[in-house]
Design an enzyme around this catalytic site. Structure first.
Site, PDB file in Angstrom:
ATOM      1  N   GLY A  72       5.118 -59.931 -38.400  1.00 18.38           N
ATOM      2  CA  GLY A  72       3.761 -60.140 -37.764  1.00 18.38           C
ATOM      3  C   GLY A  72       3.476 -61.694 -38.245  1.00 18.38           C
ATOM      4  O   GLY A  72       3.738 -62.327 -38.992  1.00 18.38           O
ATOM      5  N   PHE A  73       1.826 -61.722 -37.834  1.00 15.73           N
ATOM      6  CA  PHE A  73       1.460 -62.783 -38.068  1.00 15.73           C
ATOM      7  C   PHE A  73       1.171 -63.088 -39.815  1.00 15.73           C
ATOM      8  O   PHE A  73       1.427 -64.162 -40.012  1.00 15.73           O
ATOM      9  CB  PHE A  73      -0.103 -62.959 -37.324  1.00 15.73           C
ATOM     10  CG  PHE A  73      -1.363 -63.524 -37.863  1.00 15.73           C
ATOM     11  CD1 PHE A  73      -1.185 -64.893 -38.055  1.00 15.73           C
ATOM     12  CD2 PHE A  73      -2.413 -62.965 -38.323  1.00 15.73           C
ATOM     13  CE1 PHE A  73      -1.988 -65.660 -38.637  1.00 15.73           C
ATOM     14  CE2 PHE A  73      -3.403 -63.674 -38.878  1.00 15.73           C
ATOM     15  CZ  PHE A  73      -3.438 -65.007 -39.016  1.00 15.73           C
ATOM     16  N   ILE A  74       0.227 -62.177 -40.243  1.00 18.85           N
ATOM     17  CA  ILE A  74       0.358 -62.316 -41.664  1.00 18.85           C
ATOM     18  C   ILE A  74       1.426 -62.270 -42.507  1.00 18.85           C
ATOM     19  O   ILE A  74       1.750 -63.037 -43.366  1.00 18.85           O
ATOM     20  CB  ILE A  74      -0.944 -61.550 -42.358  1.00 18.85           C
ATOM     21  CG1 ILE A  74      -2.195 -61.540 -41.498  1.00 18.85           C
ATOM     22  CG2 ILE A  74      -1.024 -61.574 -43.667  1.00 18.85           C
ATOM     23  CD1 ILE A  74      -3.365 -60.608 -41.970  1.00 18.85           C
ATOM     24  N   ASP A 134      10.645 -54.655 -39.826  1.00 16.99           N
ATOM     25  CA  ASP A 134       9.640 -54.647 -38.822  1.00 16.99           C
ATOM     26  C   ASP A 134      10.272 -54.281 -37.674  1.00 16.99           C
ATOM     27  O   ASP A 134      11.452 -54.462 -37.244  1.00 16.99           O
ATOM     28  CB  ASP A 134       9.262 -56.322 -38.785  1.00 16.99           C
ATOM     29  CG  ASP A 134       8.014 -56.566 -37.937  1.00 16.99           C
ATOM     30  OD1 ASP A 134       7.217 -57.198 -38.425  1.00 16.99           O
ATOM     31  OD2 ASP A 134       8.003 -56.113 -36.940  1.00 16.99           O
ATOM     32  N   GLY A 154       4.954 -57.560 -34.087  1.00 20.36           N
ATOM     33  CA  GLY A 154       5.610 -58.902 -34.703  1.00 20.36           C
ATOM     34  C   GLY A 154       6.545 -59.352 -33.698  1.00 20.36           C
ATOM     35  O   GLY A 154       6.907 -59.050 -32.727  1.00 20.36           O
ATOM     36  N   LEU A 173       2.605 -54.355 -45.003  1.00 25.97           N
ATOM     37  CA  LEU A 173       1.601 -54.697 -44.107  1.00 25.97           C
ATOM     38  C   LEU A 173       1.873 -54.119 -42.793  1.00 25.97           C
ATOM     39  O   LEU A 173       1.031 -54.231 -41.890  1.00 25.97           O
ATOM     40  CB  LEU A 173       1.968 -56.480 -43.989  1.00 25.97           C
ATOM     41  CG  LEU A 173       1.324 -57.260 -44.889  1.00 25.97           C
ATOM     42  CD1 LEU A 173       1.748 -57.079 -46.381  1.00 25.97           C
ATOM     43  CD2 LEU A 173       1.573 -58.766 -44.462  1.00 25.97           C
ATOM     44  N   TYR A 186      -8.513 -45.907 -36.193  1.00 23.10           N
ATOM     45  CA  TYR A 186      -7.993 -46.984 -36.752  1.00 23.10           C
ATOM     46  C   TYR A 186      -8.544 -46.943 -38.206  1.00 23.10           C
ATOM     47  O   TYR A 186      -7.934 -46.897 -39.326  1.00 23.10           O
ATOM     48  CB  TYR A 186      -8.050 -48.201 -36.064  1.00 23.10           C
ATOM     49  CG  TYR A 186      -7.645 -49.536 -36.775  1.00 23.10           C
ATOM     50  CD1 TYR A 186      -6.361 -49.703 -37.347  1.00 23.10           C
ATOM     51  CD2 TYR A 186      -8.279 -50.565 -37.365  1.00 23.10           C
ATOM     52  CE1 TYR A 186      -5.480 -50.621 -37.747  1.00 23.10           C
ATOM     53  CE2 TYR A 186      -7.782 -51.549 -38.126  1.00 23.10           C
ATOM     54  CZ  TYR A 186      -6.488 -51.618 -38.493  1.00 23.10           C
ATOM     55  OH  TYR A 186      -6.120 -52.972 -38.980  1.00 23.10           O
ATOM     56  N   LYS A 228      -6.856 -46.007 -41.898  1.00 19.02           N
ATOM     57  CA  LYS A 228      -6.428 -47.188 -42.716  1.00 19.02           C
ATOM     58  C   LYS A 228      -7.075 -46.220 -44.143  1.00 19.02           C
ATOM     59  O   LYS A 228      -6.484 -46.693 -45.106  1.00 19.02           O
ATOM     60  CB  LYS A 228      -7.109 -48.247 -42.452  1.00 19.02           C
ATOM     61  CG  LYS A 228      -6.194 -48.960 -41.247  1.00 19.02           C
ATOM     62  CD  LYS A 228      -4.853 -49.306 -41.611  1.00 19.02           C
ATOM     63  CE  LYS A 228      -4.351 -50.541 -42.224  1.00 19.02           C
ATOM     64  NZ  LYS A 228      -3.048 -50.909 -42.328  1.00 19.02           N
TER      65      LYS A 228
END
Ligand code: UDP
Length: 323
Positions: free
Chosen positions: A10-12, A31, A36, A76, A149, A153
């Site tokens: 993914g991005f981070i 992943d 991603g 993540l 969401y 979380k």
């Protein structure tokens, strides 16, 4: 160390993996390539130090195998982006709660330290400025999909902290505030990649609501620096820590800055929330992190401001869009 990064494509995650490899660690990525992508991993030079496992965090035997080899787990993997969450609420809830349950269970069996990337969304529509880690979470009704969401979380956080209290499994929870940088796609609704792409294409730059809502944007390199530091700070175990930047800007101000930096002739287009997200959407008016705990426990101070973020994103998007 041998480190497992779920959501590493993914991005981070891809920025974190790049930094871990540069420090000489062995990195396993798990992943499912849903949000991603392999493109995010193109620039990573890992050679034999990097292994990509394409699969789901809900696949318990695969997670078990990967966790059994790991010295540390960065979790993540998660549904991400307001657009995706609104469009695919079942997948959002199941992947977040289900995946974290599987990964934590395996970490507990192998006594592997675990870090959860949570989100500033868990503060919900609380109105405190800034948000501190011990503040109440204020959720909207269960009929408003956005809150699924935040609740999912928050449940992940409860579960991670429960493993710490009940089993002394070393866990750390970080709440990320609007993290931005190269490789972030606008596909799932995130405002900066979206607006930068619109500006570069000369399309109308879309501001939702009245544009007076504010956010604090954090450069991904500041977040990655903190993530790298956490395993070396045992006092972060059992803790929830905000990570972000406390420089605040309205979305209208952001849109104007993007037009300035890109030199774009695009007009601004103000779109009511209903039109953007469907009826009954609720937004947060302000979201500012209190960073005292991160400073105290980690010596964390964000180094990159909004203009650094915009410059990096504009440069990358120009290259990708060849504009
Ligand atoms: N937003 C906007 N135009 C867009 C995308 C988002 O004005 O094209 C607004 C959105 O309504 C919110 C803010 O920008 O008020 C940040 O949105 P994002 O989805 O990036 O993050 P979050 O809402 O999770 O903070």
């Amino acid at each position: 160390m041998r480190i497992l990064v779920t959501g590493g494509a993914g991005f981070i995650g891809s920025h974190l993996c790049q930094a871990l490899l540069a420090q000489g660690h062995q990195v396993d990525i798990l992943d499912d390539l849903s949000t991603g992508s392999l493109v995010n991993l193109e620039g990573l030079r890992g050679g034999r130090s990097l292994s990509l496992h394409v699969g789901s965090v809900n696949d318990a035997p695969l997670v078990e195998e990967l966790v059994s080899r790991a010295d540390y787990v960065y979790h993540l993997a998660s549904a991400v982006g307001v657009r995706l969450i609104i469009d695919q609420p079942v997948r959002t809830i199941e992947s977040i709660v289900g995946g974290t349950t599987v990964v934590l269970d395996a970490c507990n069996r192998h006594r592997t330290p675990f870090l959860l990337t949570s989100t500033s969304e868990v503060y919900g529509k609380g109105s405190r400025v800034p948000f501190c880690e011990e503040d109440d979470t204020v959720m909207g009704p269960t009929s408003t999909r956005r809150w699924s969401y935040a609740c999912a979380k928050a449940l992940d956080e409860f579960l991670a902290l429960a493993y710490w209290v009940e089993n002394r499994l070393p866990v750390t929870v970080v709440r990320l505030f609007n993290t931005v940088g190269p490789r972030q796609t606008g596909q799932y609704g995130m405002v900066i990649p979206n607006l930068v792409e619109q500006a570069l294409r000369g399309e109308p730059v879309t501001v939702y609501g009245d544009g007076t809502q504010t956010r604090c944007f954090t450069h991904v390199s500041d977040i990655v620096g903190a993530l790298l530091d956490i395993p070396g700070h045992p006092e972060t175990r059992g803790q929830v820590i905000n990570l972000g930047n406390d420089q605040e800007i309205s979305i209208l101000g952001l849109a104007r800055r993007i037009l300035e930096i890109t030199g774009s002739p695009s007009p601004l287009r103000i779109i009511p929330y209903d039109e953007a997200y469907g009826p009954g959407f609720e937004d947060m008016h302000r979201r500012v992190p209190c960073l005292e705990k991160a400073a105290r426990l980690l010596g964390y101070h964000p180094r990159r401001g909004l203009d650094d973020i915009l410059r990096d994103v504009v440069e990358e998007k120009r290259r990708r869009l060849a504009l």
